[in-house]
Design an enzyme around this catalytic site. Structure first.
Site: not given
Ligand SMILES: NC(=O)c1ccc[n+]([C@@H]2O[C@H](COP(=O)([O-])OP(=O)(O)OC[C@H]3O[C@@H](n4cnc5c(N)ncnc54)[C@H](OP(=O)(O)O)[C@@H]3O)[C@@H](O)[C@H]2O)c1
Length: 411
Positions: A17-18, A117, A120, A175, A193
């Site tokens: 997602t990010v 940044e 949190v 969502g 956080k």
């Molecule tokens: N989503 C939000 O709105 C949001 C807001 C603030 C902070 N965050 C933080 O941002 C970070 C990412 O969140 P997200 O929502 O983007 O997560 P996500 O959609 O689950 O994406 C995770 C990514 O990491 C990859 N990945 C997972 N395990 C891995 C491994 N062992 N080796 C290599 N790549 C790996 C996944 O690969 P695949 O593509 O192969 O599955 C995917 O591309 C997290 O720390 C989350 O807490 C997210």
């Protein structure tokens, strides 16, 4: 490290997602960033579960962006990148709330930046403000609505009178909630956080295990309805504050009076209030999550890292962690239709030094309820009163319910 004088190579770990939103954002802003920094950023490699090699990406990058999430292998990659002299940008609150001290210590030792940044309150620039803008103020307290999912659910329950389960499924449909919402609704995401915010605001290491947290799963629609009559609105509030020379960090549902700066923060928004004698009170609010929003906070960190100086948190000093704190409470009792119930309840409360601030009596007979707000009291005393009230089973039709009330209003 750079391949030529003006190129700045960014290695991206995670393309979800990010990470996916960041990969789109970076090339769109590359020209503007070059105008600001004199360096043109480009993506040098992307790692997912199924593609890319961490070692190759590291070797070909000036900076690593970690957007995998979770503890391992994110920790291992972030440590390896810093040992190799790379700046790191991450949005990973779980990682920092478990291993922050180890990571910040290495960043200081290696003279690299570890920026976070987006970990949190998403795009709300609270980390930068606490670390930089408020570095000259001694902070007394931080309150935060740092989980957009729960704020949306509570806003929806208050607006429509729906149950927790109904509001959760609406959040999922729009969502604002994951298919598995456990870490949001049980308070643990907000606790991670608040551990990070407390570390920065009070220069004290706080592990997530030291943060007491409560979720919102048990909140009943009638609590919101009756509380509205008492002038109260409900939020999931994270608090970090100095108490008796120590530090208390906690997350729980709490009622606010309308004059509190967080009372009007509705829907999926996040907000953080910082209080200090020097500044009185500052509140920052905005979107707390979402791919493009979070990616823009990540990109802001990348740009900051391209321009010195570093802003890794200073080495910590330690305040003692305080667990038993003073709070006001909302108390909801479903009482039997018998004479003397109010007197008996008042006796139990007074036995434990709990005094009533306001009370409303609702319904009659089988519907009778006593809903009240009590003055601030040590939580351990209130808990003891709750245990005794629960023991009045012949006078109550259901176990007593309580929710904390934050009393302050800001003019
Ligand atoms: N989503 C939000 O709105 C949001 C807001 C603030 C902070 N965050 C933080 O941002 C970070 C990412 O969140 P997200 O929502 O983007 O997560 P996500 O959609 O689950 O994406 C995770 C990514 O990491 C990859 N990945 C997972 N395990 C891995 C491994 N062992 N080796 C290599 N790549 C790996 C996944 O690969 P695949 O593509 O192969 O599955 C995917 O591309 C997290 O720390 C989350 O807490 C997210």
């Amino acid at each position: 490290m750079t391949s030529d004088n003006s190129e700045f190579r960014v290695g991206l770990l995670g393309h979800g997602t990010v990470g996916g939103a960041f990969a789109e954002l970076l090339p769109r802003h590359a020209e503007r960033i070059e105008r600001i920094t004199g360096l043109r950023p480009s993506l040098s490699g992307v790692l997912t579960r199924s593609s890319g090699s961490f070692e190759e990406i590291l070797a070909g990058s000036d900076l690593i962006v970690e957007l995998i999430g979770g503890l391992e292998p994110a920790r291992e990659y972030v440590l390896a990148a810093m040992r190799a002299g790379r700046h790191v940008v991450t949005a990973n609150k779980r990682l920092l709330s478990h291993h922050g001290e180890e990571l910040w210590e290495l960043a200081r030792a290696e003279g690299v930046q570890l920026r976070f940044e987006a970990a949190v309150a998403g795009v709300v620039p609270v980390i930068r403000v606490i670390q930089e803008s408020l570095a000259g103020a001694e902070i007394d307290r931080v309150h935060g609505i740092v989980n957009g999912t729960t704020n949306f659910i509570l806003s929806e329950m208050a607006r429509t009178g729906s149950t927790f389960a109904e509001a959760l499924s609406e959040a999922q449909r729009l969502g604002y909630a994951e298919a598995d919402p456990t870490e949001d609704v049980d308070g643990s995401d907000a606790a991670a956080k608040m551990a990070i915010l407390a570390r920065l605001a009070f220069e004290t290491p706080v592990h997530i295990d030291q943060v007491r947290y409560d979720g919102i799963e048990h909140i009943q629609p009638d609590d919101l309805e009756y509380a509205r009559e008492l002038g109260l609105g409900l939020k999931l509030i994270g608090t970090a504050e100095r108490i008796d020379g120590g530090l208390s960090v906690r997350v729980h549902p709490a009622f606010l009076y309308p004059g509190h700066p967080l009372a009007s923060v509705g829907g999926p928004f996040n907000a953080v209030t910082v209080e200090s004698e020097a500044i009185t009170e500052i509140t920052m609010s905005g979107p707390g999550a979402g791919g493009p929003q979070t990616a823009s906070a990540v990109l802001g960190d990348v740009i900051s890292a391209m321009i010195p100086p570093a802003s890794t948190p200073a080495a910590a000093h330690r305040l003692e962690i305080v667990q038993d704190v003073v709070s006001a409470f909302y108390l909801h009792l479903e009482v039997a239709d018998e004479p003397g119930v109010l007197a008996r309840v008042a006796q139990v409360l007074s036995d434990h030094g709990v005094s009533v601030k306001s009370v409303v009596q609702k319904g009659l007979g089988d519907q009778a309820r006593l809903v009240m707000v009590v003055h601030p009291v040590l939580e351990s005393r209130f808990d003891a009163a709750m245990t005794d009230l629960a023991g009045l089973s012949q006078l109550l039709r259901a176990p007593p319910r309580a929710i904390r009330v934050i009393e302050e209003e800001f003019a």
